[in-house]
Design a protein around this motif. Structure first.
Motif, PDB file in Angstrom:
ATOM      1  N   GLY A 123      24.348  15.678  23.171  1.00  0.00           N
ATOM      2  CA  GLY A 123      24.582  17.063  22.792  1.00  0.00           C
ATOM      3  C   GLY A 123      26.023  17.491  22.948  1.00  0.00           C
ATOM      4  O   GLY A 123      26.880  16.721  23.409  1.00  0.00           O
ATOM      5  N   PRO A 124      26.325  18.738  22.604  1.00  0.00           N
ATOM      6  CA  PRO A 124      27.708  19.232  22.653  1.00  0.00           C
ATOM      7  C   PRO A 124      28.337  19.117  24.035  1.00  0.00           C
ATOM      8  O   PRO A 124      29.500  18.727  24.164  1.00  0.00           O
ATOM      9  N   ALA A 125      27.588  19.461  25.074  1.00  0.00           N
ATOM     10  CA  ALA A 125      28.156  19.439  26.427  1.00  0.00           C
ATOM     11  C   ALA A 125      28.262  18.031  26.978  1.00  0.00           C
ATOM     12  O   ALA A 125      29.084  17.768  27.859  1.00  0.00           O
ATOM     13  N   ALA A 126      27.443  17.113  26.466  1.00  0.00           N
ATOM     14  CA  ALA A 126      27.445  15.756  26.997  1.00  0.00           C
ATOM     15  C   ALA A 126      28.631  14.951  26.488  1.00  0.00           C
ATOM     16  O   ALA A 126      29.427  14.419  27.270  1.00  0.00           O
ATOM     17  N   CYS A 166      21.639  17.119  29.244  1.00  0.00           N
ATOM     18  CA  CYS A 166      22.546  17.322  30.377  1.00  0.00           C
ATOM     19  C   CYS A 166      22.608  18.777  30.826  1.00  0.00           C
ATOM     20  O   CYS A 166      23.282  19.096  31.799  1.00  0.00           O
ATOM     21  N   LYS A 167      21.884  19.659  30.118  1.00  0.00           N
ATOM     22  CA  LYS A 167      21.791  21.054  30.537  1.00  0.00           C
ATOM     23  C   LYS A 167      20.357  21.427  30.901  1.00  0.00           C
ATOM     24  O   LYS A 167      19.924  22.563  30.725  1.00  0.00           O
ATOM     25  N   GLY A 168      19.634  20.446  31.435  1.00  0.00           N
ATOM     26  CA  GLY A 168      18.293  20.715  31.931  1.00  0.00           C
ATOM     27  C   GLY A 168      17.188  20.571  30.919  1.00  0.00           C
ATOM     28  O   GLY A 168      16.035  20.907  31.206  1.00  0.00           O
ATOM     29  N   GLY A 169      17.477  20.062  29.728  1.00  0.00           N
ATOM     30  CA  GLY A 169      16.446  19.880  28.712  1.00  0.00           C
ATOM     31  C   GLY A 169      15.422  18.837  29.131  1.00  0.00           C
ATOM     32  O   GLY A 169      15.729  17.911  29.897  1.00  0.00           O
ATOM     33  N   ALA A 170      14.215  18.972  28.603  1.00  0.00           N
ATOM     34  CA  ALA A 170      13.123  18.073  28.984  1.00  0.00           C
ATOM     35  C   ALA A 170      13.377  16.629  28.569  1.00  0.00           C
ATOM     36  O   ALA A 170      12.775  15.715  29.145  1.00  0.00           O
ATOM     37  N   LEU A 171      14.265  16.397  27.599  1.00  0.00           N
ATOM     38  CA  LEU A 171      14.589  15.016  27.232  1.00  0.00           C
ATOM     39  C   LEU A 171      15.078  14.233  28.441  1.00  0.00           C
ATOM     40  O   LEU A 171      14.877  13.013  28.526  1.00  0.00           O
ATOM     41  N   GLY A 172      15.708  14.925  29.383  1.00  0.00           N
ATOM     42  CA  GLY A 172      16.241  14.263  30.574  1.00  0.00           C
ATOM     43  C   GLY A 172      15.170  13.758  31.518  1.00  0.00           C
ATOM     44  O   GLY A 172      15.469  12.980  32.439  1.00  0.00           O
ATOM     45  N   LYS A 173      13.921  14.185  31.305  1.00  0.00           N
ATOM     46  CA  LYS A 173      12.835  13.765  32.193  1.00  0.00           C
ATOM     47  C   LYS A 173      11.891  12.750  31.559  1.00  0.00           C
ATOM     48  O   LYS A 173      10.931  12.317  32.193  1.00  0.00           O
ATOM     49  N   LEU A 174      12.144  12.375  30.339  1.00  0.00           N
ATOM     50  CA  LEU A 174      11.274  11.424  29.671  1.00  0.00           C
ATOM     51  C   LEU A 174      11.455  10.017  30.222  1.00  0.00           C
ATOM     52  O   LEU A 174      12.537   9.626  30.651  1.00  0.00           O
ATOM     53  N   ARG A 231      33.772  20.765  25.843  1.00  0.00           N
ATOM     54  CA  ARG A 231      32.426  20.365  26.269  1.00  0.00           C
ATOM     55  C   ARG A 231      31.901  21.320  27.340  1.00  0.00           C
ATOM     56  O   ARG A 231      30.710  21.634  27.382  1.00  0.00           O
ATOM     57  N   GLU A 232      32.779  21.781  28.196  1.00  0.00           N
ATOM     58  CA  GLU A 232      32.363  22.715  29.245  1.00  0.00           C
ATOM     59  C   GLU A 232      31.964  24.068  28.656  1.00  0.00           C
ATOM     60  O   GLU A 232      31.054  24.733  29.142  1.00  0.00           O
ATOM     61  N   VAL A 269      24.736  26.371  23.205  1.00  0.00           N
ATOM     62  CA  VAL A 269      23.590  25.553  22.848  1.00  0.00           C
ATOM     63  C   VAL A 269      23.542  25.370  21.332  1.00  0.00           C
ATOM     64  O   VAL A 269      24.090  26.164  20.565  1.00  0.00           O
ATOM     65  N   SER A 270      22.860  24.323  20.913  1.00  0.00           N
ATOM     66  CA  SER A 270      22.818  23.980  19.491  1.00  0.00           C
ATOM     67  C   SER A 270      22.241  25.096  18.653  1.00  0.00           C
ATOM     68  O   SER A 270      22.721  25.377  17.548  1.00  0.00           O
TER      69      SER A 270
END
Length: 612
Positions: free
Chosen positions: A480-483, A532-540, A588-589, A593-594
């Motif tokens: 994503g943008p921030a990553a 990287c901003k807490g999205g559920a993709l990070g927990k898959l 990036r900082e 959001v998209s």
């Protein structure tokens, strides 16, 4: 008028009321407090025209006629922008014929995504939009110009120019296209060789040969990706001359249209007595018209980011829900690669933009109460096609009443599909978008275990090892943008397409972007919030079953909610920064959001008194 288009337009107007009012008031105040040239001192003016010839110096010094800016994205590495090399001279001469003047205000960076696809430099691509916007503003802030011309075509360049130009919305603006290169090899043949290369069936020599035959001369690439979607959009917004988007770069008509763009812009300036500033052209209604055009033609998914950011710069709050609702009401009238076999030259020959506008108007799908650079005729001018008259000037004639090729362009009442090209996906993984117009109906629903990757290279390596010969949903996160700046993930298209052709049910879920040329593999992209901003993709975890239903717009992981919530989130692994990427750390900082356009500007551009 179509009730959905009418309702969505009304909702956007109401939602944007406060922000839009502040924007318009800011533009009016700017024109009153800082009218072009009038507040400049003698020293300021002397610096500004020191490099001009005597004729232009005298024109500017008198301040009785228009001085035009040229903001150019010319470089000779981008095939699309190579024709712009000679445009400033054409523009200056056309302005002088009308007793006016023109100056190059600034050059803005023009990045070729085709060169950086799959490379480290692609991590600068999305944020190059912001750099273009700022570079545009730097040139225009000299406050020397009564009208602004913009020479830009490709992916982030036009959105960046629009965002920058809207900060000077009190000044009339016209965008000037360059036109597509001649058609090369069929797009289907190019895609076939790319898949053969991915499968190891042909080598780099064959791949390079086919790519060179596809991208072969000055002019815009001919597939209907982001660059050509840009041209359609600025025409639908009323910022570009009717029917000018896809005229060949080397034709006499193209040169005549460039001269005509100068004439139309001068007619919009305050000095001509028919002041038509950019803020009157780019409105809630014209933005909806642009969305309708995008949907009716199956345009680039990148515009779910860019149109949102462009609208916000005009004080208009556009959402993915708006685009999704419009998509269900707007029929698909064009099939251009990757949504079909034709390219934009075939689209233009079939009737092009003028026939498209004619049919959309006939179907009641456009807001008619709009202002364009052509004057007060609204959209009536945009269903006329440009031609050369006996004097070599561009004139506009009535559009044909039928498509020249119904395999490419169809009427409102005989569409390729009753719905447009985009769909909103949402569920417990967040929300994103999919381009359904390019995905065959039998491939739009996938329920399968996921395989989690953190780079597209990991997926490609797994494919080469033979580990992906099965039904699965590829999850590519931390894109994503921030990553990492949200690079396009175009390199995954050939292997995933090949697996689909072999009969496997495959889909892609990512918080990154796909190329505007990607298509047949179902892909839920721009997932927000990003990993990287807490999205559920990070927990898959690999093996989690994902329900991917593009027909219903459902994107769920079939894991107990309590279990998913209790899982620790994966952490972004920062890669070494090279090729200039470290300079974009601040972007990036700041990136939003998209679903809000992934812009770094939203928190700053609020048009209130303190920000002016």
């Amino acid at each position: 008028m179509n009730i959905t288009v009418e309702a969505v337009t009304a909702r956007i107007i109401e939602r944007s009321r406060e922000l839009r009012s502040a924007y318009v008031n800011a533009m009016k105040a700017t024109m009153e407090q800082n009218p072009p040239k009038r507040r400049l001192s003698c020293g300021n003016l002397a610096h500004a025209y020191a490099g001009c010839n005597e004729q232009d110096k005298n024109i500017i010094r008198l301040m009785q006629t228009a001085n035009l800016s040229i903001t150019t994205a010319y470089n000779d590495m981008l095939s699309a922008h190579k024709p712009y090399e000679r445009y400033p001279d054409i523009i200056r001469e056309a302005a002088r014929r009308m007793g006016c003047s023109a100056q190059v205000a600034s050059g803005v960076p023009a990045m070729c995504d085709g060169v950086t696809q799959g490379q480290a430099g692609m991590e600068l691509s999305l944020f190059s939009r912001e750099v273009v916007a700022m570079a545009t503003a730097i040139g225009l802030t000299h406050n020397m110009f009564d009208g602004n011309l913009f020479l830009g075509i490709c992916d982030k360049i036009v959105p960046g120019m629009v965002i920058g130009a809207l900060q000077f919305g009190h000044i009339p603006a016209v965008f000037v296209p360059g036109g597509p290169m001649p058609s090369g090899i069929p797009n289907k043949e190019k895609a076939k060789v790319r898949q053969q290369y991915a499968a190891g069936e042909v080598g780099e020599d064959k791949l390079l040969e086919i790519e060179t035959k596809s991208y072969h001369s000055p002019g815009t690439c001919t597939f209907y990706g982001t660059a050509n979607s840009n041209q359609m959009l600025v025409e639908m917004l009323g910022l570009q001359l009717p029917g000018s988007s896809f005229v060949s770069p080397d034709s006499e008509l193209r040169t005549a249209l460039t001269r005509a763009a100068v004439e139309k812009l001068i007619a919009c300036t305050a000095s001509a007595g028919q002041y038509r500033p950019m803020y009157e052209v780019v409105t809630e209604k014209s933005i909806v018209n642009a969305v309708v055009g995008l949907l009716a033609t199956g345009g680039s998914t990148n515009h779910t980011l860019h149109l949102v950011a462009m609208a916000r710069a005009a004080g208009v709050i556009l959402t993915w829900d708006d685009m999704d609702e419009l998509s269900r009401a707007v029929p698909l009238l064009a099939r251009v690669y990757p949504n079909g076999e034709a390219d934009v030259n075939h689209f233009h020959e079939a009737g092009g933009m003028s026939y498209l506008v004619y049919e959309l108007r006939r179907g009641g799908l456009l807001n008619e109460d709009v202002v364009t650079v052509m004057g007060d005729q609204g959209l009536a001018s945009y269903e006329k096609a440009p031609k050369l008259n006996s004097a070599g000037e561009a004139v506009w004639e009535d559009v044909i009443s039928a498509s020249n090729n119904t395999d490419v362009l169809r009427s409102f009442d005989q569409p390729f599909s009753p719905e447009g090209g985009l769909r909103l996906m949402r569920g417990n993984l967040g929300q994103g978008v999919i381009k359904v117009s390019a995905v065959a109906p039998q491939n739009r629903v996938v329920e399968a275990p996921c395989i989690v990757f953190e780079t597209q290279e990991e997926l490609i390596d797994a494919f080469k090892r033979g580990e992906l010969e099965k039904d699965f949903v590829a999850v590519v996160r931390f894109q994503g943008p921030a990553a990492n700046g949200m690079p396009e993930l175009h390199k995954m298209t050939p292997p995933l397409g090949l697996l689909q052709d072999r009969g496997y049910k495959v889909a892609l879920v990512t918080d990154g972007r796909m190329s505007g040329a990607s298509g047949k593999v179902p892909a839920a992209i721009h997932i927000s919030p990003e990993a990287c901003k807490g999205g559920a993709l990070g927990k898959l975890k690999t093996g989690d079953v994902i329900r991917f239903d593009a027909d219903q717009g459902i994107l769920d992981v079939l894991v107990d909610p309590a279990e998913l919530a209790a899982r620790p989130a994966a952490q972004l692994k920062r890669e070494p920064q090279n090729l200039g990427r470290s300079l974009f750390g601040g972007f990036r900082e700041l990136a939003g959001v998209s679903e809000e356009g992934a812009s770094v500007f939203n928190s700053f551009i609020d048009f209130n008194k303190e920000s002016l």
